[in-house]
Design a protein around this motif. Structure first.
Motif, PDB file in Angstrom:
ATOM      1  N   LEU A  88      -3.802   9.189  -5.683  1.00  0.00           N
ATOM      2  CA  LEU A  88      -2.578   8.441  -5.367  1.00  0.00           C
ATOM      3  C   LEU A  88      -1.640   8.391  -6.572  1.00  0.00           C
ATOM      4  O   LEU A  88      -0.418   8.494  -6.424  1.00  0.00           O
ATOM      5  CB  LEU A  88      -2.933   7.031  -4.896  1.00  0.00           C
ATOM      6  CG  LEU A  88      -3.800   6.962  -3.641  1.00  0.00           C
ATOM      7  CD1 LEU A  88      -4.042   5.514  -3.233  1.00  0.00           C
ATOM      8  CD2 LEU A  88      -3.157   7.724  -2.491  1.00  0.00           C
TER       9      LEU A  88
ATOM     10  N   GLU B  95     -11.969   4.271  -0.774  1.00  0.00           N
ATOM     11  CA  GLU B  95     -10.741   3.773  -0.153  1.00  0.00           C
ATOM     12  C   GLU B  95      -9.909   2.962  -1.148  1.00  0.00           C
ATOM     13  O   GLU B  95     -10.444   2.344  -2.060  1.00  0.00           O
ATOM     14  CB  GLU B  95     -11.052   2.905   1.070  1.00  0.00           C
ATOM     15  CG  GLU B  95     -11.673   3.673   2.223  1.00  0.00           C
ATOM     16  CD  GLU B  95     -11.769   2.843   3.487  1.00  0.00           C
ATOM     17  OE1 GLU B  95     -11.786   3.437   4.571  1.00  0.00           O
ATOM     18  OE2 GLU B  95     -11.835   1.597   3.381  1.00  0.00           O
TER      19      GLU B  95
ATOM     20  N   ARG C 144      -0.021   8.672   2.989  1.00  0.00           N
ATOM     21  CA  ARG C 144      -1.429   8.683   3.391  1.00  0.00           C
ATOM     22  C   ARG C 144      -1.851  10.056   3.919  1.00  0.00           C
ATOM     23  O   ARG C 144      -2.946  10.543   3.604  1.00  0.00           O
ATOM     24  CB  ARG C 144      -1.663   7.607   4.460  1.00  0.00           C
ATOM     25  CG  ARG C 144      -3.131   7.439   4.859  1.00  0.00           C
ATOM     26  CD  ARG C 144      -3.287   6.341   5.896  1.00  0.00           C
ATOM     27  NE  ARG C 144      -2.613   6.700   7.135  1.00  0.00           N
ATOM     28  CZ  ARG C 144      -2.387   5.842   8.134  1.00  0.00           C
ATOM     29  NH1 ARG C 144      -2.780   4.576   8.027  1.00  0.00           N
ATOM     30  NH2 ARG C 144      -1.780   6.233   9.229  1.00  0.00           N
TER      31      ARG C 144
ATOM     32  N   LEU D 127       4.550   4.979   3.762  1.00  0.00           N
ATOM     33  CA  LEU D 127       3.097   4.836   3.641  1.00  0.00           C
ATOM     34  C   LEU D 127       2.358   5.841   4.539  1.00  0.00           C
ATOM     35  O   LEU D 127       1.339   6.403   4.141  1.00  0.00           O
ATOM     36  CB  LEU D 127       2.675   3.407   3.990  1.00  0.00           C
ATOM     37  CG  LEU D 127       3.025   2.350   2.939  1.00  0.00           C
ATOM     38  CD1 LEU D 127       2.763   0.950   3.486  1.00  0.00           C
ATOM     39  CD2 LEU D 127       2.229   2.566   1.651  1.00  0.00           C
ATOM     40  N   LYS D 128       2.886   6.074   5.729  1.00  0.00           N
ATOM     41  CA  LYS D 128       2.237   7.013   6.649  1.00  0.00           C
ATOM     42  C   LYS D 128       2.247   8.435   6.076  1.00  0.00           C
ATOM     43  O   LYS D 128       1.222   9.135   6.071  1.00  0.00           O
ATOM     44  CB  LYS D 128       2.937   6.991   8.005  1.00  0.00           C
ATOM     45  CG  LYS D 128       2.251   7.861   9.055  1.00  0.00           C
ATOM     46  CD  LYS D 128       2.919   7.726  10.413  1.00  0.00           C
ATOM     47  CE  LYS D 128       2.196   8.582  11.457  1.00  0.00           C
ATOM     48  NZ  LYS D 128       2.827   8.462  12.798  1.00  0.00           N
TER      49      LYS D 128
ATOM     50  N   THR E 243      -1.433  -0.724   3.735  1.00  0.00           N
ATOM     51  CA  THR E 243      -2.372   0.124   4.460  1.00  0.00           C
ATOM     52  C   THR E 243      -3.536   0.475   3.547  1.00  0.00           C
ATOM     53  O   THR E 243      -3.494   0.216   2.342  1.00  0.00           O
ATOM     54  CB  THR E 243      -1.690   1.406   4.986  1.00  0.00           C
ATOM     55  OG1 THR E 243      -2.555   2.049   5.927  1.00  0.00           O
ATOM     56  CG2 THR E 243      -1.388   2.384   3.851  1.00  0.00           C
ATOM     57  N   THR E 244      -4.585   1.061   4.132  1.00  0.00           N
ATOM     58  CA  THR E 244      -5.724   1.531   3.361  1.00  0.00           C
ATOM     59  C   THR E 244      -5.790   3.046   3.489  1.00  0.00           C
ATOM     60  O   THR E 244      -5.635   3.591   4.582  1.00  0.00           O
ATOM     61  CB  THR E 244      -7.036   0.910   3.875  1.00  0.00           C
ATOM     62  OG1 THR E 244      -6.953  -0.515   3.739  1.00  0.00           O
ATOM     63  CG2 THR E 244      -8.225   1.412   3.072  1.00  0.00           C
ATOM     64  N   MET E 245      -5.963   3.714   2.371  1.00  0.00           N
ATOM     65  CA  MET E 245      -6.024   5.169   2.360  1.00  0.00           C
ATOM     66  C   MET E 245      -7.403   5.649   1.910  1.00  0.00           C
ATOM     67  O   MET E 245      -7.982   5.085   0.984  1.00  0.00           O
ATOM     68  CB  MET E 245      -4.947   5.737   1.427  1.00  0.00           C
ATOM     69  CG  MET E 245      -3.547   5.326   1.805  1.00  0.00           C
ATOM     70  SD  MET E 245      -2.275   6.178   0.814  1.00  0.00           S
ATOM     71  CE  MET E 245      -0.797   5.306   1.371  1.00  0.00           C
TER      72      MET E 245
ATOM     73  N   GLU F  61      -4.864  12.043   2.032  1.00  0.00           N
ATOM     74  CA  GLU F  61      -6.136  12.270   2.696  1.00  0.00           C
ATOM     75  C   GLU F  61      -6.417  13.746   2.964  1.00  0.00           C
ATOM     76  O   GLU F  61      -7.526  14.101   3.363  1.00  0.00           O
ATOM     77  CB  GLU F  61      -6.191  11.448   3.994  1.00  0.00           C
ATOM     78  CG  GLU F  61      -6.201   9.941   3.709  1.00  0.00           C
ATOM     79  CD  GLU F  61      -6.350   9.083   4.956  1.00  0.00           C
ATOM     80  OE1 GLU F  61      -6.274   9.635   6.076  1.00  0.00           O
ATOM     81  OE2 GLU F  61      -6.543   7.854   4.813  1.00  0.00           O
TER      82      GLU F  61
END
Length: 200
Positions: A61, A158, A194, A190-191, A52-54, A198
């Motif tokens: 991170l 990102e 993220r 990952l969800k 994924t992209t954050m 964010e």
């Protein structure tokens, strides 16, 4: 010279990980997260890779990942996690996982080796070291972990995050649980990571 040797060893580990799982098939593509699965020769358990992209920077991170105890809140089914030892780019961690009844809870000990790339990327090699600690009562030790985290800056604030793992969970695990875990673990991890990254 030592740095070169370490770098070569890490690249070797990456090559081994990639060789274990060559044919990746998309299993889930939702909410900006793609999960791929691959058969692993000699294993009844599939390897998983989540990407994924954050909208965050590398420092944020890294801070999330290096907070070993705190990161348990966003790692899928993590019950407890602690840092056992740290030596420069290497660390050893202990994790306890939740499992649905009647499956015995699992625990694992990981050796984590971090590498900084010239492009600002961070790669963390994950290697199971089950004999590093005596087995804990009430838990089945995960016998093998082979994986990595890779954080690659993409510009515009990102970072592309890849989470790839293959495990041998030890003991007996029902096929329905194993099949759901290899999709849920990278997706949910990952969800949740993220969401926290964010918000910072």
């Amino acid at each position: 010279m030592r740095t070169k040797v370490v770098a070569l060893c890490i690249l070797g580990l990456l090559a081994v990980t990639a060789a274990h799982a060559e044919e990746w098939k998309l299993a889930k593509d939702e909410d900006g997260i793609r999960v791929y699965l691959s058969e692993v020769p000699g294993s009844q358990y599939k390897a998983y890779r989540g990407i994924t992209t954050m909208k965050a920077d590398i420092a944020t991170l890294r801070a999330l990942q290096e907070d070993v105890a705190g990161s348990c809140v966003w790692i899928h089914e993590c019950k407890e996690q602690k840092l056992l030892k740290s030596e420069g780019p290497q660390s050893w961690t202990y994790t306890r996982f939740n499992t649905p009844w009647p499956v015995t809870p699992r625990d694992s000990v990981l050796h984590v080796t971090s590498q900084l790339g010239a492009d600002g990327s961070v790669t963390r090699i994950l290697e199971g070291v089950p004999d590093y600690l005596p087995e804990a009562k009430g838990y089945v030790r995960v016998t093998e972990v082979d994986g990595l985290w890779k954080l690659v800056p993409k510009g515009a604030g990102e970072v592309e995050v890849t989470y790839q793992v293959h495990t041998e969970p030890g003991g007996s695990v029902p096929s329905w649980l194993a099949n759901s875990f290899v999709v849920d673990a990278p997706f949910n991890t990952l969800k949740a990571m993220r969401e926290r990254a964010e918000k910072r």
